[in-house]
Design a protein around this motif. Structure first.
Motif, PDB file in Angstrom:
ATOM      1  N   UNK A 258      24.699  11.018  56.411  1.00 13.22           N
ATOM      2  CA  UNK A 258      23.776  11.996  57.002  1.00 13.22           C
ATOM      3  C   UNK A 258      22.519  11.325  57.518  1.00 13.22           C
ATOM      4  N   UNK A 259      22.142  10.227  56.877  1.00  9.88           N
ATOM      5  CA  UNK A 259      20.920   9.539  57.295  1.00  9.88           C
ATOM      6  C   UNK A 259      21.098   8.853  58.641  1.00  9.88           C
ATOM      7  N   UNK A 260      22.344   8.593  59.025  1.00 10.00           N
ATOM      8  CA  UNK A 260      22.517   7.898  60.304  1.00 10.00           C
ATOM      9  C   UNK A 260      22.929   8.845  61.429  1.00 10.00           C
ATOM     10  N   UNK A 261      22.871  10.150  61.202  1.00  8.66           N
ATOM     11  CA  UNK A 261      23.183  11.109  62.260  1.00  8.66           C
ATOM     12  C   UNK A 261      21.886  11.824  62.673  1.00  8.66           C
ATOM     13  N   UNK A 262      21.602  11.868  63.954  1.00  8.81           N
ATOM     14  CA  UNK A 262      20.388  12.579  64.373  1.00  8.81           C
ATOM     15  C   UNK A 262      20.575  14.094  64.262  1.00  8.81           C
ATOM     16  N   UNK A 263      19.502  14.825  63.984  1.00  7.22           N
ATOM     17  CA  UNK A 263      19.596  16.285  63.904  1.00  7.22           C
ATOM     18  C   UNK A 263      18.582  16.904  64.848  1.00  7.22           C
ATOM     19  N   UNK A 264      19.025  17.971  65.501  1.00  8.23           N
ATOM     20  CA  UNK A 264      18.163  18.587  66.497  1.00  8.23           C
ATOM     21  C   UNK A 264      16.995  19.337  65.860  1.00  8.23           C
ATOM     22  N   UNK A 265      17.205  19.822  64.601  1.00  9.92           N
ATOM     23  CA  UNK A 265      16.156  20.640  64.012  1.00  9.92           C
ATOM     24  C   UNK A 265      15.094  19.830  63.282  1.00  9.92           C
ATOM     25  N   UNK A 266      15.149  18.521  63.420  1.00 10.00           N
ATOM     26  CA  UNK A 266      14.142  17.706  62.752  1.00 10.00           C
ATOM     27  C   UNK A 266      12.838  17.741  63.525  1.00 10.00           C
ATOM     28  N   UNK A 267      11.743  17.763  62.771  1.00 12.09           N
ATOM     29  CA  UNK A 267      10.447  17.850  63.452  1.00 12.09           C
ATOM     30  C   UNK A 267       9.883  16.475  63.782  1.00 12.09           C
ATOM     31  N   UNK A 268       9.758  15.638  62.773  1.00  6.76           N
ATOM     32  CA  UNK A 268       9.172  14.322  63.059  1.00  6.76           C
ATOM     33  C   UNK A 268      10.225  13.351  63.575  1.00  6.76           C
ATOM     34  N   UNK A 269       9.753  12.235  64.080  1.00  2.00           N
ATOM     35  CA  UNK A 269      10.670  11.238  64.622  1.00  2.00           C
ATOM     36  C   UNK A 269      11.222  10.389  63.496  1.00  2.00           C
ATOM     37  N   UNK A 270      12.225  10.923  62.815  1.00  3.41           N
ATOM     38  CA  UNK A 270      12.832  10.177  61.721  1.00  3.41           C
ATOM     39  C   UNK A 270      13.647   9.009  62.293  1.00  3.41           C
ATOM     40  N   UNK A 271      13.553   7.909  61.608  1.00  3.33           N
ATOM     41  CA  UNK A 271      14.369   6.767  62.036  1.00  3.33           C
ATOM     42  C   UNK A 271      15.795   6.938  61.527  1.00  3.33           C
ATOM     43  N   UNK A 272      16.774   6.633  62.366  1.00  2.00           N
ATOM     44  CA  UNK A 272      18.159   6.690  61.918  1.00  2.00           C
ATOM     45  C   UNK A 272      18.464   5.443  61.103  1.00  2.00           C
ATOM     46  N   UNK A 273      19.084   5.646  59.936  1.00  2.00           N
ATOM     47  CA  UNK A 273      19.352   4.506  59.062  1.00  2.00           C
ATOM     48  C   UNK A 273      20.843   4.185  59.087  1.00  2.00           C
ATOM     49  N   UNK A 274      21.217   3.019  59.600  1.00  2.90           N
ATOM     50  CA  UNK A 274      22.640   2.676  59.573  1.00  2.90           C
ATOM     51  C   UNK A 274      23.069   2.327  58.147  1.00  2.90           C
ATOM     52  N   UNK A 275      24.377   2.472  57.869  1.00  2.00           N
ATOM     53  CA  UNK A 275      24.898   2.067  56.569  1.00  2.00           C
ATOM     54  C   UNK A 275      25.099   0.560  56.609  1.00  2.00           C
ATOM     55  N   UNK A 276      24.544  -0.145  55.642  1.00  2.00           N
ATOM     56  CA  UNK A 276      24.679  -1.606  55.657  1.00  2.00           C
ATOM     57  C   UNK A 276      26.104  -2.002  55.305  1.00  2.00           C
ATOM     58  N   UNK A 277      26.437  -3.222  55.707  1.00  2.05           N
ATOM     59  CA  UNK A 277      27.747  -3.752  55.345  1.00  2.05           C
ATOM     60  C   UNK A 277      28.859  -3.185  56.198  1.00  2.05           C
ATOM     61  N   UNK A 278      30.083  -3.484  55.771  1.00  2.92           N
ATOM     62  CA  UNK A 278      31.273  -3.095  56.532  1.00  2.92           C
ATOM     63  C   UNK A 278      32.149  -2.186  55.693  1.00  2.92           C
ATOM     64  N   UNK A 279      32.954  -1.346  56.355  1.00  2.00           N
ATOM     65  CA  UNK A 279      33.937  -0.592  55.580  1.00  2.00           C
ATOM     66  C   UNK A 279      34.857  -1.572  54.864  1.00  2.00           C
ATOM     67  N   UNK A 280      35.323  -1.225  53.679  1.00  2.13           N
ATOM     68  CA  UNK A 280      36.119  -2.178  52.913  1.00  2.13           C
ATOM     69  C   UNK A 280      37.478  -2.412  53.544  1.00  2.13           C
ATOM     70  N   UNK A 281      37.999  -3.587  53.310  1.00  2.00           N
ATOM     71  CA  UNK A 281      39.374  -3.898  53.680  1.00  2.00           C
ATOM     72  C   UNK A 281      40.273  -3.279  52.612  1.00  2.00           C
ATOM     73  N   UNK A 282      41.214  -2.457  53.032  1.00  2.00           N
ATOM     74  CA  UNK A 282      41.998  -1.702  52.050  1.00  2.00           C
ATOM     75  C   UNK A 282      43.120  -2.513  51.402  1.00  2.00           C
ATOM     76  N   UNK A 283      43.249  -3.781  51.822  1.00  2.00           N
ATOM     77  CA  UNK A 283      44.308  -4.603  51.231  1.00  2.00           C
ATOM     78  C   UNK A 283      43.843  -5.144  49.880  1.00  2.00           C
ATOM     79  N   UNK A 284      44.656  -4.946  48.863  1.00  2.00           N
ATOM     80  CA  UNK A 284      44.399  -5.472  47.518  1.00  2.00           C
ATOM     81  C   UNK A 284      42.960  -5.227  47.044  1.00  2.00           C
ATOM     82  N   UNK A 285      42.604  -3.962  46.949  1.00  2.00           N
ATOM     83  CA  UNK A 285      41.228  -3.645  46.569  1.00  2.00           C
ATOM     84  C   UNK A 285      41.023  -3.754  45.067  1.00  2.00           C
TER      85      UNK A 285
END
Lengths: 327, 318
Positions: A258-285
């Motif tokens: 939710x932090x990395x999606x912009x919303x139209x109803x927001x008042x101040x200029x919130x910075x979008x925060x990307x999720x750090x890192x990469x999605x996991x590799x699903x092999x042998x988790x």
């Protein structure tokens, strides 16, 4: 409202050269009659595979549904043979699906008439003429002008948006109970996306069907889905009503999403925060929580204990989360 | 489509012109003299230079090459393919006698490779990784490697001499004696079709597998179609496009193969006519055969292109 489809502990795995991929690893969810739910997650989290599993459309080999039950109208769909008569009568008849790629999901060498009338003939036993009439009515219903004539066209004569309209018409042609929309608008431009979502929800309401929207786009979901399931690395990490999830997200992944999606109803200029890192590799988790490497809330317990099951949160809602941390 | 075909036919005309010209030059660039070969060693000794010149003049071989070629082209447009140097017969008549034999054997081989190869490839693709797939693919790979002449000789030895099941050589028209003709054609047809059959199987298998994993096939499954319907309606028509290309190519291969097969089985077809003519440096026959072969190959390619349009609407509407 009555439960229409209930998936319990679904596990779908792929046996690849590089190892075992647990694409769907113990997923449970349900959908009520005439309800719209959404399954949200990033690419490769298993959301599409979980839907293809319901239809038994997993390519085998390499894929295999190894465990779980899928209860639909009192029967377990996984008891049916993948291409047997019972499963085929469900596919397209009771449960229909609209795929992600409108450009490649229609057969390029057959006219739309041939492709649209196929399911009408199989499931409703229509004759050629009747099926054609019905198909062109459906085409007009999804907003294809001059449908009588354009039904004789080939897919390449349609734009991407129009093709997805055709897919929707085709999917709904036999009055299915459930329409699964697997990222139906991802490949289209934004204005077309909105039109198609409106169209799809309208049509589903008209046909009194339930709708499953599979998407990575939370913005898409907010307006249409009554309930949400958030998936990560093959599991559901949080579920609840739209209000619960958008209002008080509890899983660190949902919060980050939710932090990395912009919303139209927001008042101040919130910075979008990307999720750090990469999605996991699903092999042998590893058996621990798959979001751990990217999680800002992680604790010692997270590193030592296995991935927690979904637990119901306090209150009389339907809010579930799979996390040790009380965020 | 009509305009397209006309454009292609005009193209074909130039292709024929270039092909026959190249053959014309190549034949004459070879060492040796057709007249001397015709006369044989003994007679050459006793023939004077004047008499040789006389013979050359008779066949028009004394003129410059370009003039010779022009004369030949003009002749062909009138239906005159010239006379064989070594036999003295009319070349067109010789071709008219031998071409049907080659077409008979060749078309049987072509049909056999399509009728067996395409279904075999489909079955392999559907049952990918199974026992049938493994054994058919292995056999097909062997079929691609086997030399035709070796297989032919092996067959003659085994089925002809040892088992005495089949006649080992010669040709009989099916209109004269159907059963004998059939028995005589079994080995040549099989030898000729081995490579094309094997490559048709492999191509069908791989293009079916390519199509099976397309999104629109998943859509077809999602409608609740039977496997048979998915394959026949959705996979096959898409998968046929590369196969049609290959079959066009096979027409050419079969003409090439007929040279070997007709030699091994002693069949008086156009392939053997060509081989004999090349050994004798019989220019007019080689020219005539080259023209015929090129004509058939060009027509086969045209047919392939027309089939594309029939199979794929995206090509048809361009």
């Amino acid at each position: 409202m009555a439960v229409l489809l209930e998936v319990k502990n679904l596990k779908t795995q792929f046996y690849t050269d590089r190892g075992l991929v647990k694409a769907v690893d113990g997923v449970s969810y349900h959908i009520d009659e005439k309800e719209t739910i959404a399954i949200v997650g990033e690419s490769g989290c298993g959301k599409s595979v979980s839907q293809l599993s319901i239809m038994q459309l997993i390519q085998s080999p390499p894929g295999k549904i190894v465990d779980g039950t899928i209860l639909f109208e009192g029967r377990d769909l996984l008891e049916y043979e993948a291409n047997g008569d019972e499963m085929r009568s469900i596919r397209g008849g009771k449960i229909a699906i609209v795929f992600q790629e409108p450009m490649t999901s229609l057969n390029p060498v057959l006219t739309l008439e041939r492709q649209m009338t196929e399911s009408l003939k199989i499931h409703l036993g229509m004759e050629k003429e009747e099926a054609r009439t019905r198909a062109s009515e459906l085409l007009s219903a999804v907003g294809i002008p001059d449908a009588e004539k354009r039904i004789d066209d080939y897919p390449h004569q349609y734009s991407g948006g129009m093709r997805q309209r055709v897919m929707i018409a085709m999917a709904l042609s036999c009055n299915p109970k459930i329409l699964i929309a697997d990222e139906p608008t991802t490949a289209l431009d934004v204005t077309t996306q909105a039109q198609l979502l409106e169209l799809m929800t309208d049509m589903v309401a008209r046909f009194k069907a339930s709708l499953v929207i599979v998407t990575h786009n939370l913005g898409v979901v907010a307006r249409y889905a009554q309930r949400l399931y958030v998936m990560y690395a093959g599991r559901i990490v949080e579920s609840g009503t739209s209000k619960e999830i958008f209002g008080t997200p509890r899983h660190p992944y949902t919060i980050a999403l939710l932090a990395c999606v912009p919303r139209l109803d927001e008042e101040d200029d919130r910075k979008l925060v990307p999720i750090t890192g990469m999605p996991p590799n699903l092999i042998n988790m590893a058996p621990v929580c798959a979001f751990l490497p990217r999680c800002p809330y992680s604790t010692e317990k997270c590193r030592q204990e296995p991935w927690p099951d979904l637990r119901k949160l306090d209150g009389d809602g339907q809010h579930y989360v799979s996390c040790y941390v009380d965020t | 489509m009509g305009a397209y075909i006309i454009r292609r036919l005009i193209q074909a005309f130039f292709v024929l012109l270039i092909v026959t010209f190249l053959i014309f030059i190549a034949m004459r660039a070879l060492p040796g003299d057709p007249i001397l070969i015709f006369l044989g060693e003994a007679e050459t000794e006793s023939t004077t230079e004047e008499q040789l010149q006389e013979l050359r003049k008779e066949f028009g071989l004394d003129k410059p090459i370009m003039v010779q070629y022009a004369n030949w082209v003009i002749g062909v447009t009138r239906g005159d393919f010239g006379e064989s140097i070594s036999y003295g017969d009319d070349v067109l008549t010789m071709i008219a006698e031998s071409l049907p034999i080659t077409l008979h054997i060749g078309s049987l081989a072509f049909i056999l490779s399509a009728v067996l190869g395409i279904p075999a490839g489909i079955i392999c693709a559907i049952r990918r990784g199974g026992n049938i797939d493994a054994s058919v693919t292995l056999t097909a790979n062997l079929g691609i490697c086997v030399p035709v002449f070796w297989l032919g000789i092996l067959f003659i030895y085994f089925f002809g001499l040892k088992l005495q099941w089949l006649p080992i050589q010669g040709y009989t028209s099916p209109f004269d004696d159907f059963w004998l003709s059939f028995r005589k054609s079994i080995m040549p047809v099989f030898c000729l079709s081995v490579f094309t059959l094997a490559s048709t199987t492999r191509q069908t298998r791989s293009s079916m597998l390519e199509v099976i994993r397309q999104d629109y096939i998943r859509t077809a499954w999602s409608k609740g179609l039977k496997e048979r319907e998915v394959i026949a309606r959705h996979v096959l028509k898409n998968g046929l496009i590369p196969i049609v290309t290959l079959k066009g190519f096979h027409v050419r291969l079969l003409f090439g193969g007929s040279v070997l097969v007709e030699t091994v089985f002693n069949i008086p077809g156009m392939g053997r006519l060509a081989v004999d003519a090349i050994f004798n440096q019989d220019y007019p026959i080689v020219q005539g055969v080259a023209l015929m072969t090129a004509l058939i190959v060009v027509l086969a390619n045209l047919l392939v292109d027309i089939s594309y349009g029939w199979l794929d609407p995206r090509i048809r509407y361009q």
